[in-house]
Design an enzyme around this catalytic site. Sequence first.
Site, PDB file in Angstrom:
ATOM      1  N   ASP A  71       1.048  -1.180  -0.163  1.00 35.24           N
ATOM      2  CA  ASP A  71       0.225   0.239   0.110  1.00 35.24           C
ATOM      3  C   ASP A  71       0.918   1.124  -0.004  1.00 35.24           C
ATOM      4  O   ASP A  71       1.734   1.475   0.886  1.00 35.24           O
ATOM      5  CB  ASP A  71      -0.624  -0.388   1.517  1.00 35.24           C
ATOM      6  CG  ASP A  71      -2.345   0.751   1.462  1.00 35.24           C
ATOM      7  OD1 ASP A  71      -1.784   2.339   0.508  1.00 35.24           O
ATOM      8  OD2 ASP A  71      -3.167   0.764   2.417  1.00 35.24           O
ATOM      9  N   ASP A 122      -3.763   7.594  -3.476  1.00 37.11           N
ATOM     10  CA  ASP A 122      -3.067   6.262  -2.763  1.00 37.11           C
ATOM     11  C   ASP A 122      -4.114   5.405  -3.358  1.00 37.11           C
ATOM     12  O   ASP A 122      -4.795   4.546  -3.909  1.00 37.11           O
ATOM     13  CB  ASP A 122      -3.786   6.840  -1.284  1.00 37.11           C
ATOM     14  CG  ASP A 122      -4.049   5.616   0.039  1.00 37.11           C
ATOM     15  OD1 ASP A 122      -3.619   4.900  -0.269  1.00 37.11           O
ATOM     16  OD2 ASP A 122      -5.039   5.765   0.881  1.00 37.11           O
ATOM     17  N   HIS A 147     -11.463   6.510   2.179  1.00 40.64           N
ATOM     18  CA  HIS A 147     -12.034   7.479   2.956  1.00 40.64           C
ATOM     19  C   HIS A 147     -11.752   8.922   1.588  1.00 40.64           C
ATOM     20  O   HIS A 147     -10.624   8.481   0.852  1.00 40.64           O
ATOM     21  CB  HIS A 147     -10.615   7.792   4.088  1.00 40.64           C
ATOM     22  CG  HIS A 147      -9.314   7.106   3.053  1.00 40.64           C
ATOM     23  ND1 HIS A 147      -8.506   7.847   2.452  1.00 40.64           N
ATOM     24  CD2 HIS A 147      -8.858   6.367   3.182  1.00 40.64           C
ATOM     25  CE1 HIS A 147      -7.306   7.619   2.448  1.00 40.64           C
ATOM     26  NE2 HIS A 147      -7.109   5.933   2.693  1.00 40.64           N
ATOM     27  N   HIS A 149      -7.436  11.192   5.729  1.00 43.87           N
ATOM     28  CA  HIS A 149      -8.300  10.832   6.198  1.00 43.87           C
ATOM     29  C   HIS A 149      -8.809  12.120   6.004  1.00 43.87           C
ATOM     30  O   HIS A 149      -9.450  12.945   7.369  1.00 43.87           O
ATOM     31  CB  HIS A 149      -8.043   9.887   7.281  1.00 43.87           C
ATOM     32  CG  HIS A 149      -7.326   8.880   6.565  1.00 43.87           C
ATOM     33  ND1 HIS A 149      -8.503   7.131   6.661  1.00 43.87           N
ATOM     34  CD2 HIS A 149      -6.485   7.932   6.464  1.00 43.87           C
ATOM     35  CE1 HIS A 149      -7.791   6.107   5.959  1.00 43.87           C
ATOM     36  NE2 HIS A 149      -6.276   6.685   6.126  1.00 43.87           N
ATOM     37  N   GLU A 158     -10.979   1.487  -0.894  1.00 47.79           N
ATOM     38  CA  GLU A 158      -9.477   0.368  -0.102  1.00 47.79           C
ATOM     39  C   GLU A 158     -10.969  -1.064   0.463  1.00 47.79           C
ATOM     40  O   GLU A 158     -10.273  -0.722   1.401  1.00 47.79           O
ATOM     41  CB  GLU A 158      -8.677   0.821   0.279  1.00 47.79           C
ATOM     42  CG  GLU A 158      -9.613   1.583   1.534  1.00 47.79           C
ATOM     43  CD  GLU A 158      -7.703   2.195   2.267  1.00 47.79           C
ATOM     44  OE1 GLU A 158      -7.016   1.469   2.365  1.00 47.79           O
ATOM     45  OE2 GLU A 158      -7.461   3.219   2.551  1.00 47.79           O
ATOM     46  N   GLU A 197      -6.485  -1.459  -3.918  1.00 48.98           N
ATOM     47  CA  GLU A 197      -7.185   0.287  -3.469  1.00 48.98           C
ATOM     48  C   GLU A 197      -7.156   1.060  -4.791  1.00 48.98           C
ATOM     49  O   GLU A 197      -5.467   0.858  -5.264  1.00 48.98           O
ATOM     50  CB  GLU A 197      -5.946   0.853  -2.619  1.00 48.98           C
ATOM     51  CG  GLU A 197      -6.720   2.555  -1.878  1.00 48.98           C
ATOM     52  CD  GLU A 197      -5.490   2.852  -0.769  1.00 48.98           C
ATOM     53  OE1 GLU A 197      -4.776   2.385  -0.266  1.00 48.98           O
ATOM     54  OE2 GLU A 197      -5.910   3.554  -0.138  1.00 48.98           O
TER      55      GLU A 197
HETATM   56 MN    MN Z   1      -4.165   2.725   1.388  1.00 52.58          MN
HETATM   57 MN    MN Z   2      -6.441   4.332   1.683  1.00 50.43          MN
END
Ligand code: MN
Ligand code: MN
Length: 309
Positions: free
Chosen positions: A90, A101, A163, A171, A200, A294
């Site tokens: 990640d 992200d 998020h 976030h 995700e 994600e």
């Molecule tokens: Mn992530």
């Molecule tokens: Mn994330």
Amino acid sequence: MADDESFGKVREKLLRAGKIASDALAFTCSHVKADESLLSIVGGGEDRIHALGGKPAFPINISVNHHAAHYTPSLEDRTQIPELALVKIDLGVHIDGYVADTAKTVLVGEDENLQRLVEAAEAGLQAAIQTARAGIRVWNISKAISTAMRQMKTRPIENLTGHSIEPFNLHAGVSVPAVAHSGERIISPRLNEQMVVAIEPFATYSNNPRVDNLEPGHIFGFARAQNPRSAELRSLFSLMKVKFAQLPFSSRWMVELVERDKITPSLHQLKREGCIHNYPVLGLRDKSPIAQAEHTIIIEKDGCTVTTK
Ligand code: MN
Ligand code: MN
């Protein structure tokens, strides 16, 4: 909502961050193999982000099997990839604070059930991307994710969510769960055009699909207190704030700022004084394996744009 012209510049940075993140993720995943050290995989991936002209928005997370998130190796970590494992990579990239992200799961070895978890997480993510557009409730996205994952006889992790993302804020307030309780639809927020959202889902076979804090990790974030008591720590802390742009950072990254043997004591003291906090490693206590997928998307009038494709 920004006007079209200023959002054009924002969009350009979001897409650039997304492209770097996508390249760095593919690069990092290509090094995930049995017996490879987690430290070299993560170090190589972070170097790649810098080489491509981006900055990490947080340390690369490498979460093996029942670990879900927030594991990053320390400088002393000698852990290697097992013969058979689900390995989640990640990573986040930012350009001037505009964040991408993205995450992917690599199956090391061969196993049908583990492979199905990888596919279920991907299916949940794709179902969300097909559903996302301006005006829709987050609940509808959650419903699409959980339906796709349950069709593959897997369960979503219930207490990890996607998020919304804002500049320098990973976030940003709106959560996107992978489960949709029927009574919650009408209180669920709607997505707006130009919102940036990370989706995700995490897939597991566990009967209790909720992660816990398993152990302290090596990722830290900036907390409320701004002034360490000693002059030495105050100057280190101001360097850290500039260097890490107030975003989450790794104990590994401290080597550029302080002697190696001072890293751990400095971080402990900063934590005691409330200047930083630790992100514990999240995972399943019953040791069930987990897969994750994600992407970051921009919400559009008629759909969404995946920045991390
Ligand atoms: Mn992530
Ligand atoms: Mn994330």
